[in-house]
Design a protein around this motif. Structure first.
Motif, PDB file in Angstrom:
ATOM      1  N   ASP A 152       0.834  -1.211   0.000  1.00 50.33           N
ATOM      2  CA  ASP A 152       0.000   0.000   0.000  1.00 50.33           C
ATOM      3  C   ASP A 152       0.869   1.262   0.000  1.00 50.33           C
ATOM      4  N   HIS A 153       1.895   1.262   0.832  1.00 48.85           N
ATOM      5  CA  HIS A 153       2.794   2.422   0.913  1.00 48.85           C
ATOM      6  C   HIS A 153       3.463   2.668  -0.440  1.00 48.85           C
ATOM      7  N   CYS A 154       3.981   1.607  -1.041  1.00 49.16           N
ATOM      8  CA  CYS A 154       4.674   1.763  -2.324  1.00 49.16           C
ATOM      9  C   CYS A 154       3.724   2.224  -3.417  1.00 49.16           C
ATOM     10  N   ALA A 155       2.501   1.683  -3.427  1.00 48.02           N
ATOM     11  CA  ALA A 155       1.520   2.087  -4.440  1.00 48.02           C
ATOM     12  C   ALA A 155       1.225   3.579  -4.356  1.00 48.02           C
ATOM     13  N   LYS A 156       1.288   4.138  -3.159  1.00 48.34           N
ATOM     14  CA  LYS A 156       0.999   5.566  -2.972  1.00 48.34           C
ATOM     15  C   LYS A 156       2.203   6.465  -3.228  1.00 48.34           C
ATOM     16  N   HIS A 157       3.429   5.916  -3.150  1.00 46.55           N
ATOM     17  CA  HIS A 157       4.600   6.785  -3.178  1.00 46.55           C
ATOM     18  C   HIS A 157       5.536   6.637  -4.374  1.00 46.55           C
ATOM     19  N   VAL A 158       5.467   5.551  -5.130  1.00 41.30           N
ATOM     20  CA  VAL A 158       6.345   5.458  -6.301  1.00 41.30           C
ATOM     21  C   VAL A 158       5.675   6.144  -7.483  1.00 41.30           C
ATOM     22  N   LYS A 159       6.477   6.530  -8.455  1.00 48.84           N
ATOM     23  CA  LYS A 159       5.955   7.276  -9.603  1.00 48.84           C
ATOM     24  C   LYS A 159       5.591   6.375 -10.785  1.00 48.84           C
ATOM     25  N   CYS A 160       5.907   5.101 -10.699  1.00 44.61           N
ATOM     26  CA  CYS A 160       5.575   4.179 -11.790  1.00 44.61           C
ATOM     27  C   CYS A 160       4.353   3.343 -11.406  1.00 44.61           C
ATOM     28  N   PRO A 161       3.749   2.662 -12.375  1.00 42.34           N
ATOM     29  CA  PRO A 161       2.641   1.765 -12.032  1.00 42.34           C
ATOM     30  C   PRO A 161       3.093   0.659 -11.091  1.00 42.34           C
ATOM     31  N   VAL A 162       2.204   0.251 -10.186  1.00 47.22           N
ATOM     32  CA  VAL A 162       2.485  -0.821  -9.231  1.00 47.22           C
ATOM     33  C   VAL A 162       1.463  -1.927  -9.446  1.00 47.22           C
ATOM     34  N   VAL A 163       1.961  -3.149  -9.582  1.00 45.12           N
ATOM     35  CA  VAL A 163       1.093  -4.314  -9.712  1.00 45.12           C
ATOM     36  C   VAL A 163       1.230  -5.119  -8.422  1.00 45.12           C
ATOM     37  N   ILE A 164       0.121  -5.263  -7.691  1.00 45.85           N
ATOM     38  CA  ILE A 164       0.117  -6.038  -6.451  1.00 45.85           C
ATOM     39  C   ILE A 164      -0.572  -7.362  -6.774  1.00 45.85           C
ATOM     40  N   VAL A 165       0.169  -8.452  -6.653  1.00 47.34           N
ATOM     41  CA  VAL A 165      -0.306  -9.768  -7.061  1.00 47.34           C
ATOM     42  C   VAL A 165      -0.731 -10.566  -5.828  1.00 47.34           C
ATOM     43  N   LYS A 166      -1.971 -11.019  -5.847  1.00 44.45           N
ATOM     44  CA  LYS A 166      -2.468 -11.870  -4.760  1.00 44.45           C
ATOM     45  C   LYS A 166      -2.177 -13.324  -5.089  1.00 44.45           C
ATOM     46  N   HIS A 167      -1.694 -14.044  -4.100  1.00 43.79           N
ATOM     47  CA  HIS A 167      -1.466 -15.477  -4.235  1.00 43.79           C
ATOM     48  C   HIS A 167      -2.828 -16.167  -4.330  1.00 43.79           C
ATOM     49  N   PRO A 168      -2.961 -17.212  -5.155  1.00 42.24           N
ATOM     50  CA  PRO A 168      -4.267 -17.877  -5.309  1.00 42.24           C
ATOM     51  C   PRO A 168      -4.880 -18.351  -3.988  1.00 42.24           C
ATOM     52  N   LYS A 169      -4.064 -18.690  -2.997  1.00 46.05           N
ATOM     53  CA  LYS A 169      -4.607 -19.147  -1.727  1.00 46.05           C
ATOM     54  C   LYS A 169      -5.322 -18.014  -0.973  1.00 46.05           C
ATOM     55  N   GLN A 170      -5.104 -16.749  -1.399  1.00 41.69           N
ATOM     56  CA  GLN A 170      -5.740 -15.602  -0.748  1.00 41.69           C
ATOM     57  C   GLN A 170      -7.071 -15.230  -1.391  1.00 41.69           C
ATOM     58  N   ILE A 171      -7.359 -15.831  -2.510  1.00 38.45           N
ATOM     59  CA  ILE A 171      -8.568 -15.461  -3.258  1.00 38.45           C
ATOM     60  C   ILE A 171      -9.743 -16.299  -2.801  1.00 38.45           C
TER      61      ILE A 171
END
Length: 171
Positions: A152-171
């Motif tokens: 969450d912190h990185c998604a808000k503070h980096v200037k490039c697109p951020v892809v956060i990947v959920k592991h299938p066991k979390q879905i």
């Protein structure tokens, strides 16, 4: 009218890796979904190890640890870096030989030290990454409220697109 060079540079994709299955899954997902099959890709494996404790000369805690314990802790940290990077590189080799024999991927290792969320943001900015890929630990509300979420912190503070990947066991 002068022709403009429209050739796009080879993308630089940073994957933040750690000891978790979630980060290794994010790396596998990145290799399967974001790496171009038609051009060279630059993949950066980024691992951030915690900073070693700093003791002042007046700190009594410093005397609780012998030099051997401190050396052992430093060795453990180095071993952890090597283990994580070897595991990540094995995933890269397995993915590229299995799927795209013709694809060229330049893999670079970067190891930072400090608070993971700040260090990831600093390094991603410094190397001018095009995309940051991270796994999601899915800690839940209370644990995330206490520990904070690196993704969450990185998604808000980096200037490039951020892809956060959920592991299938979390879905």
């Amino acid at each position: 009218m002068e022709a403009v060079n429209m050739k796009k540079k080879d993308p630089k994709i940073v994957v933040a890796v750690d000891e978790s299955d979630e980060s290794m899954y994010a790396l596998s997902w990145c290799l399967a979904n974001l790496i171009s099959q038609t051009s060279t890709s630059n993949l950066v494996l980024l691992y951030v190890k915690p900073s070693p404790p700093v003791y002042s000369s007046l700190d009594a805690a410093r005397y609780m640890f012998s030099t051997d314990v401190i050396v052992a802790l430093e060795k453990y940290g180095s071993d952890m870096v090597n283990t994580v990077m070897r595991r990540a590189e094995a995933i890269c080799r397995k993915s590229t030989t299995k799927v795209w024999v013709w694809v060229e991927i330049n893999v670079e290792r970067i190891v930072g030290s400090g608070d993971a969320k700040d260090e990831i943001c600093n390094i991603v900015g410094k190397i001018k990454a095009d995309t940051l890929v991270m796994g999601c630990h899915d800690y839940g509300f209370f644990k995330r409220a206490i520990l904070g979420s690196v993704s969450d912190h990185c998604a808000k503070h980096v200037k490039c697109p951020v892809v956060i990947v959920k592991h299938p066991k979390q879905i």
